[in-house]
Write an enzyme that holds these catalytic residues in place. Structure first.
Site, mmCIF file in Angstrom:
data_model
loop_
_atom_site.group_PDB
_atom_site.id
_atom_site.type_symbol
_atom_site.label_atom_id
_atom_site.label_comp_id
_atom_site.label_asym_id
_atom_site.label_seq_id
_atom_site.Cartn_x
_atom_site.Cartn_y
_atom_site.Cartn_z
ATOM 1 N N GLN A 45 44.054 53.413 32.851
ATOM 2 C CA GLN A 45 43.003 53.077 31.870
ATOM 3 C C GLN A 45 42.488 51.644 32.018
ATOM 4 O O GLN A 45 41.412 51.309 31.551
ATOM 5 C CB GLN A 45 43.541 53.286 30.444
ATOM 6 C CG GLN A 45 42.446 53.167 29.388
ATOM 7 C CD GLN A 45 42.959 53.002 27.986
ATOM 8 O OE1 GLN A 45 43.868 53.730 27.583
ATOM 9 N NE2 GLN A 45 42.392 52.075 27.238
ATOM 10 N N LYS A 46 43.273 50.797 32.687
ATOM 11 C CA LYS A 46 42.858 49.404 32.877
ATOM 12 C C LYS A 46 41.431 49.329 33.443
ATOM 13 O O LYS A 46 40.636 48.480 33.042
ATOM 14 C CB LYS A 46 43.873 48.734 33.808
ATOM 15 C CG LYS A 46 43.368 47.609 34.591
ATOM 16 C CD LYS A 46 43.817 46.290 34.081
ATOM 17 C CE LYS A 46 43.095 45.185 34.759
ATOM 18 N NZ LYS A 46 42.745 45.467 36.151
ATOM 19 N N ASP A 47 41.110 50.229 34.384
ATOM 20 C CA ASP A 47 39.741 50.284 34.935
ATOM 21 C C ASP A 47 38.970 51.353 34.167
ATOM 22 O O ASP A 47 38.680 52.433 34.684
ATOM 23 C CB ASP A 47 39.802 50.611 36.432
ATOM 24 C CG ASP A 47 40.472 49.508 37.214
ATOM 25 O OD1 ASP A 47 39.925 48.398 37.260
ATOM 26 O OD2 ASP A 47 41.573 49.746 37.753
ATOM 27 N N GLN A 76 35.638 52.720 35.496
ATOM 28 C CA GLN A 76 35.910 53.488 36.720
ATOM 29 C C GLN A 76 36.419 54.896 36.364
ATOM 30 O O GLN A 76 36.021 55.879 36.985
ATOM 31 C CB GLN A 76 36.953 52.765 37.573
ATOM 32 C CG GLN A 76 37.504 53.603 38.713
ATOM 33 C CD GLN A 76 38.399 52.807 39.642
ATOM 34 O OE1 GLN A 76 37.893 52.076 40.480
ATOM 35 N NE2 GLN A 76 39.709 52.950 39.518
ATOM 36 N N HIS A 91 51.024 50.930 38.872
ATOM 37 C CA HIS A 91 50.864 52.008 39.863
ATOM 38 C C HIS A 91 52.100 52.919 39.841
ATOM 39 O O HIS A 91 51.988 54.143 39.916
ATOM 40 C CB HIS A 91 50.725 51.428 41.283
ATOM 41 C CG HIS A 91 49.501 50.598 41.495
ATOM 42 N ND1 HIS A 91 49.558 49.246 41.755
ATOM 43 C CD2 HIS A 91 48.197 50.929 41.509
ATOM 44 C CE1 HIS A 91 48.340 48.782 41.921
ATOM 45 N NE2 HIS A 91 47.482 49.774 41.773
ATOM 46 N N SER A 138 46.703 43.975 40.551
ATOM 47 C CA SER A 138 47.032 43.373 41.852
ATOM 48 C C SER A 138 46.420 41.979 41.954
ATOM 49 O O SER A 138 46.939 41.109 42.644
ATOM 50 C CB SER A 138 46.500 44.250 42.986
ATOM 51 O OG SER A 138 46.990 45.563 42.843
ATOM 52 N N ARG A 139 45.307 41.766 41.268
ATOM 53 C CA ARG A 139 44.611 40.473 41.361
ATOM 54 C C ARG A 139 45.294 39.371 40.561
ATOM 55 O O ARG A 139 44.932 38.198 40.715
ATOM 56 C CB ARG A 139 43.153 40.620 40.916
ATOM 57 C CG ARG A 139 42.295 41.377 41.934
ATOM 58 C CD ARG A 139 40.834 41.382 41.536
ATOM 59 N NE ARG A 139 39.959 41.810 42.611
ATOM 60 C CZ ARG A 139 39.433 43.038 42.740
ATOM 61 N NH1 ARG A 139 39.722 43.964 41.846
ATOM 62 N NH2 ARG A 139 38.646 43.333 43.753
ATOM 63 N N HIS A 163 52.101 47.634 41.819
ATOM 64 C CA HIS A 163 52.902 47.006 40.764
ATOM 65 C C HIS A 163 53.404 48.101 39.825
ATOM 66 O O HIS A 163 53.163 49.304 40.076
ATOM 67 C CB HIS A 163 52.089 45.934 40.020
ATOM 68 C CG HIS A 163 50.737 46.417 39.567
ATOM 69 N ND1 HIS A 163 50.577 47.395 38.618
ATOM 70 C CD2 HIS A 163 49.490 46.076 39.960
ATOM 71 C CE1 HIS A 163 49.304 47.613 38.415
ATOM 72 N NE2 HIS A 163 48.606 46.840 39.236
ATOM 73 N N TYR A 179 49.123 46.876 47.200
ATOM 74 C CA TYR A 179 49.726 45.766 46.470
ATOM 75 C C TYR A 179 50.218 46.307 45.121
ATOM 76 O O TYR A 179 49.865 45.826 44.050
ATOM 77 C CB TYR A 179 48.776 44.575 46.305
ATOM 78 C CG TYR A 179 49.550 43.278 46.339
ATOM 79 C CD1 TYR A 179 50.145 42.832 47.509
ATOM 80 C CD2 TYR A 179 49.750 42.532 45.178
ATOM 81 C CE1 TYR A 179 50.913 41.678 47.536
ATOM 82 C CE2 TYR A 179 50.509 41.371 45.195
ATOM 83 C CZ TYR A 179 51.078 40.957 46.378
ATOM 84 O OH TYR A 179 51.833 39.819 46.398
HETATM 85 O O1 PAF Z 1 41.279 51.402 41.269
HETATM 86 C C1 PAF Z 1 41.398 51.254 42.503
HETATM 87 O O2 PAF Z 1 42.412 50.789 42.979
HETATM 88 C C2 PAF Z 1 40.241 51.650 43.404
HETATM 89 O O3 PAF Z 1 39.014 51.395 42.814
HETATM 90 C C3 PAF Z 1 40.316 53.116 43.888
HETATM 91 C C4 PAF Z 1 40.202 54.098 42.732
HETATM 92 C C5 PAF Z 1 41.629 53.349 44.612
HETATM 93 C C6 PAF Z 1 39.170 53.410 44.854
HETATM 94 O O4 PAF Z 1 39.213 52.574 45.961
#
Ligand code: PAF
Length: 286
Positions: free
Chosen positions: A148-150, A153, A37, A186-187, A34, A32
């Site tokens: 950086q949004k996540d 992560q 990405h 995406s959300r 945007h 999904y």
């Molecule tokens: O950020 C994401 O889209 C996901 O957490 C990732 C890094 C692709 C792992 O599934």
């Protein structure tokens, strides 16, 4: 652009590219796609010989109560965006391809996974680390690109890469925002018209806190209280605050008072109805 859904084929092609000394850039996504990405893919295209974008909605990182079944998907649109941004290979495995019925690995990382997201999504980062490790082994990146949004992560992936000595660099690219400041995600597609307006509170709180820190405030509670007061002042119906915090940008520790020149990350996670949104900003104390 070559589309690959077999894990074995993906790994064979990636190893062939490596043997011919091609620099591989990988952009892991859940699809999904945007503009955020697309900016990661473009960054990979600028630096690398071969760009692999992966699209896989990873069930391991969703709790049973989360949005796995309704997570938005549109492979035709993703294919066009990925290709246009400069992807050479699009890896789109099925769940069965990634996880055989007897799949029994779980990568669990300590420390940076514990606070914030870890408190509200306790199994999430195990799922992320496990799939990212497998994607790295299948695609053999020299450089992996994350947004950086996540923020947390990114820290988890960096920690895994360091601790397990994956031979690659993690590149963290800036968050892309809509014209009004909402971080692209995406959300965002889940948001009702009213929630879409209310969602601007995340960026507003971050901007105000940034101003406060840049004006010399270093007391954590004052920085966090300002963000909380901005969120509360909007009287948003069906709002749930998961966390609104300021922390050390490298360790995620939360001192009472930040040091001069310390890099601070401001992090928020809010639920507007059934949509959970996160955002962050890094700012230097003065
Ligand atoms: O950020 C994401 O889209 C996901 O957490 C990732 C890094 C692709 C792992 O599934």
């Amino acid at each position: 652009m070559h589309i690959i859904s077999s894990a074995a084929e993906m790994q064979r092609i990636a190893l062939d590219c490596k043997r011919s000394s091609k620099l591989i850039g990988v952009v892991p996504t859940m699809g999904y796609l945007h503009a955020g990405h697309a900016s990661l893919i473009r960054a990979a295209h600028e630096e690398c010989d071969i760009v692999i974008t992966t699209i896989f909605v990873n069930p391991l990182q969703f709790a049973p109560t989360e949005d796995l079944s309704r997570y938005p998907r549109d492979l035709a649109r993703d294919t066009a965006i990925a290709s246009e941004a400069g992807t050479d290979m699009l890896f789109t495995p099925t769940v069965e391809e990634m996880y055989t019925p007897d799949f029994a690995v779980n990568i669990s990382i300590g420390g940076v996974t514990a606070p914030f997201e870890g408190e509200f999504r306790p199994t999430h980062f195990d799922g992320v680390a496990t799939v990212v490790a497998k994607l790295f082994l299948l695609t053999q990146p020299d450089i992996a690109f994350f947004g950086q949004k996540d923020y947390q992560q990114c820290m988890v992936v960096q920690k895994m890469v360091r601790d397990l000595a994956f031979p690659l660099e993690v590149r963290i690219c800036p968050t892309l925002r809509e014209h009004d400041g909402l971080a692209m995600s995406s959300r965002n597609v889940y948001l009702s018209a009213e929630d879409r307006i209310n969602a601007l509170v995340l960026h507003k709180a971050l901007q105000e806190a940034q101003r406060l820190v840049e004006s010399g405030e270093r007391t954590r509670s004052r920085i966090e209280d300002l963000m909380k007061s901005i969120v509360v002042s909007m009287s948003i119906p069906h709002l749930r605050v998961d966390y609104i915090v300021a922390a050390d940008a490298q360790t995620l520790e939360q001192p009472d008072v930040f040091a001069e020149t310390q890099e601070i990350v401001l992090l928020l996670a809010l639920r507007l109805g059934s949509t959970r949104l996160i955002d962050n900003m890094v700012v230097r104390a003065v």
